[in-house]
Design a protein around this motif. Structure first.
Motif, PDB file in Angstrom:
ATOM      1  N   LEU A  99     -21.301   2.628  27.776  1.00 38.10           N
ATOM      2  CA  LEU A  99     -21.937   3.628  28.640  1.00 38.10           C
ATOM      3  C   LEU A  99     -23.361   3.837  28.148  1.00 38.10           C
ATOM      4  CD1 LEU A  99     -22.030   5.835  30.832  1.00 38.10           C
ATOM      5  CD2 LEU A  99     -21.056   7.412  29.164  1.00 38.10           C
ATOM      6  N   TYR A 103     -31.761  10.110  29.071  1.00 40.96           N
ATOM      7  CA  TYR A 103     -32.167  11.509  29.184  1.00 40.96           C
ATOM      8  C   TYR A 103     -33.674  11.494  29.394  1.00 40.96           C
ATOM      9  CZ  TYR A 103     -27.605  11.903  26.884  1.00 40.96           C
ATOM     10  OH  TYR A 103     -26.281  11.786  26.552  1.00 40.96           O
ATOM     11  N   MET A 110     -25.996  16.517  28.047  1.00 45.04           N
ATOM     12  CA  MET A 110     -24.576  16.233  28.287  1.00 45.04           C
ATOM     13  C   MET A 110     -23.751  17.390  27.748  1.00 45.04           C
ATOM     14  SD  MET A 110     -22.169  12.945  27.428  1.00 45.04           S
ATOM     15  CE  MET A 110     -23.258  11.792  28.179  1.00 45.04           C
ATOM     16  N   HIS A 113     -17.541  17.630  25.561  1.00 40.21           N
ATOM     17  CA  HIS A 113     -16.430  16.751  25.934  1.00 40.21           C
ATOM     18  C   HIS A 113     -15.971  15.996  24.694  1.00 40.21           C
ATOM     19  CE1 HIS A 113     -19.772  13.953  25.766  1.00 40.21           C
ATOM     20  NE2 HIS A 113     -18.877  12.975  25.609  1.00 40.21           N
ATOM     21  N   ASP A 115     -14.416  11.941  23.957  1.00 42.10           N
ATOM     22  CA  ASP A 115     -14.166  10.650  24.605  1.00 42.10           C
ATOM     23  C   ASP A 115     -12.734  10.241  24.275  1.00 42.10           C
ATOM     24  OD1 ASP A 115     -16.815  10.077  25.841  1.00 42.10           O
ATOM     25  OD2 ASP A 115     -17.443  10.423  23.782  1.00 42.10           O
ATOM     26  N   SER A 128     -22.460   4.696  18.655  1.00 40.06           N
ATOM     27  CA  SER A 128     -23.499   5.351  19.455  1.00 40.06           C
ATOM     28  C   SER A 128     -24.877   5.039  18.876  1.00 40.06           C
ATOM     29  CB  SER A 128     -23.215   6.863  19.432  1.00 40.06           C
ATOM     30  OG  SER A 128     -24.363   7.599  19.782  1.00 40.06           O
ATOM     31  N   PHE A 137     -27.307  16.381  18.237  1.00 39.51           N
ATOM     32  CA  PHE A 137     -25.955  16.042  18.665  1.00 39.51           C
ATOM     33  C   PHE A 137     -25.063  17.115  18.067  1.00 39.51           C
ATOM     34  CE2 PHE A 137     -22.065  13.341  17.992  1.00 39.51           C
ATOM     35  CZ  PHE A 137     -21.881  12.953  19.301  1.00 39.51           C
ATOM     36  N   LEU A 172     -30.193  13.250  15.844  1.00 39.82           N
ATOM     37  CA  LEU A 172     -30.195  11.790  15.987  1.00 39.82           C
ATOM     38  C   LEU A 172     -31.603  11.331  16.349  1.00 39.82           C
ATOM     39  CD1 LEU A 172     -26.805  11.205  17.878  1.00 39.82           C
ATOM     40  CD2 LEU A 172     -27.311  10.876  15.433  1.00 39.82           C
ATOM     41  N   HIS A 190     -18.066  16.931  21.424  1.00 45.94           N
ATOM     42  CA  HIS A 190     -19.495  16.823  21.143  1.00 45.94           C
ATOM     43  C   HIS A 190     -20.290  17.079  22.411  1.00 45.94           C
ATOM     44  CE1 HIS A 190     -17.887  12.742  21.903  1.00 45.94           C
ATOM     45  NE2 HIS A 190     -18.980  12.592  22.656  1.00 45.94           N
ATOM     46  N   LEU A 192     -24.735  17.172  23.957  1.00 46.98           N
ATOM     47  CA  LEU A 192     -26.166  16.985  23.730  1.00 46.98           C
ATOM     48  C   LEU A 192     -26.885  18.096  24.497  1.00 46.98           C
ATOM     49  CD1 LEU A 192     -27.752  14.440  22.378  1.00 46.98           C
ATOM     50  CD2 LEU A 192     -28.667  14.273  24.688  1.00 46.98           C
ATOM     51  N   ARG A 202     -35.043   9.865  25.929  1.00 48.81           N
ATOM     52  CA  ARG A 202     -34.148   9.310  24.919  1.00 48.81           C
ATOM     53  C   ARG A 202     -33.103   8.457  25.630  1.00 48.81           C
ATOM     54  NH1 ARG A 202     -28.975  11.080  23.193  1.00 48.81           N
ATOM     55  NH2 ARG A 202     -28.418  10.429  21.095  1.00 48.81           N
ATOM     56  N   ARG A 208     -17.657   1.077  23.399  1.00 55.72           N
ATOM     57  CA  ARG A 208     -16.260   1.506  23.363  1.00 55.72           C
ATOM     58  C   ARG A 208     -15.316   0.315  23.458  1.00 55.72           C
ATOM     59  NH1 ARG A 208     -16.770   6.784  26.400  1.00 55.72           N
ATOM     60  NH2 ARG A 208     -18.925   7.357  25.972  1.00 55.72           N
TER      61      ARG A 208
HETATM   62  O1  LIG Z   1     -26.262  10.994  24.066  1.00 52.16           O
HETATM   63  C1  LIG Z   1     -25.472  11.111  23.127  1.00 52.16           C
HETATM   64  O2  LIG Z   1     -25.815  11.060  21.945  1.00 52.16           O
HETATM   65  C2  LIG Z   1     -24.003  11.355  23.409  1.00 52.16           C
HETATM   66  C3  LIG Z   1     -23.456  10.571  24.550  1.00 52.16           C
HETATM   67  C4  LIG Z   1     -21.983  10.771  24.712  1.00 52.16           C
HETATM   68  O3  LIG Z   1     -21.391  11.647  24.142  1.00 52.16           O
HETATM   69  C5  LIG Z   1     -21.221   9.875  25.573  1.00 52.16           C
HETATM   70  O4  LIG Z   1     -21.810   8.969  26.169  1.00 52.16           O
HETATM   71  O5  LIG Z   1     -19.996  10.053  25.680  1.00 52.16           O
END
Ligand SMILES: O=C(O)CCC(=O)C(=O)O
Ligand SMILES: [Fe+2]
Length: 214
Positions: A99, A103, A110, A113, A115, A128, A137, A172, A190, A192, A202, A208
């Motif tokens: 994914l 941003y 974000m 949530h 994952d 990541s 983060f 980060l 986590h 953002l 960014r 994954r």
């Molecule tokens: O942008 C980030 O550092 C987190 C992205 C994230 O949590 C995700 O893609 O599931």
């Protein structure tokens, strides 16, 4: 590499895994190479545009749904495939799904949530990579609904000390790599958060492992 550990949480953080010049070059490439889209999600019947641009890349058959979106899968772009292969050397995992999030400035973000979708291989880390502007983060303890049910039925226990854990931030930066190791996604969330004064963009790439469906 710095290890960050707390009950139910295990992160491995490589600050500047990519040197600034390599990170800047990669950001340029990905900006051009990736078919970025602004997706919409429907919550209680209302359509909302996501506050970021996204793209899913994956091996054929390795797509999955996220926030109720059945995502269109793009083939691996050359830069993304190079990173996937480098991460396989580093971690031993062949990541089959990615994914990408863009941003555009500090208004993009974000929400909270984990994952923890059932399609994700639970023994694999999520890798990541951050490029461009630094962002915070945030992490907070939160058993997933599935785990809450398992705890209630006695099938699994909260990690020792979990209920005393407090949320925290990991800044980060450009070129940083963060590995979120299991069981982090089961017990922690986590996010953002927005940073309204930030004007630079960014990119974040989360690699994954999706389980082959039988
Ligand atoms: O942008 C980030 O550092 C987190 C992205 C994230 O949590 C995700 O893609 O599931
Ligand atoms: Fe995430």
């Amino acid at each position: 590499m710095a290890e960050v550990q707390a009950p139910g949480l295990h992160l491995r953080h490589w600050p500047a895994w990519l040197a600034p010049s390599a990170a800047a070059e990669l950001l340029e490439r990905l900006q051009l190479e990736v078919p970025w889209k602004q997706e919409a999600i429907t919550i209680y019947g209302r359509r909302h545009l996501l506050p970021r641009l996204t793209c899913w890349m994956a091996d054929p058959g390795c797509g999955y749904s996220y926030s109720g979106l059945a995502n269109a899968i793009e083939p691996w772009s050359p830069a993304a495939a190079e990173l996937r292969d480098a991460l396989q050397v580093l971690t031993g995992w062949r990541f089959n799904s990615l994914l990408l999030n863009r941003y555009r400035d500090g208004r993009d973000a974000m929400g909270w949530h984990a994952d923890d979708e059932p399609e994700l291989e639970p023994t694999a880390p999520i890798a990541s990579l951050s490029l461009g502007a630094p962002r915070d983060f945030r992490l907070r303890p939160q058993p997933s609904p599935r785990n809450r049910a398992a705890v209630a039925s006695g099938a699994c226990q909260l990690p020792a000390g979990f209920d005393h854990c407090t949320p925290f931030n990991i800044p980060l930066h450009n070129g940083d790599l963060l590995l979120m190791e299991p069981p982090t996604q089961l017990w922690w969330q986590h996010a953002l958060p927005r940073r309204l004064r930030l004007q630079q963009q960014r990119l974040n790439l989360t690699f994954r492992v999706v389980r082959a469906l039988t």
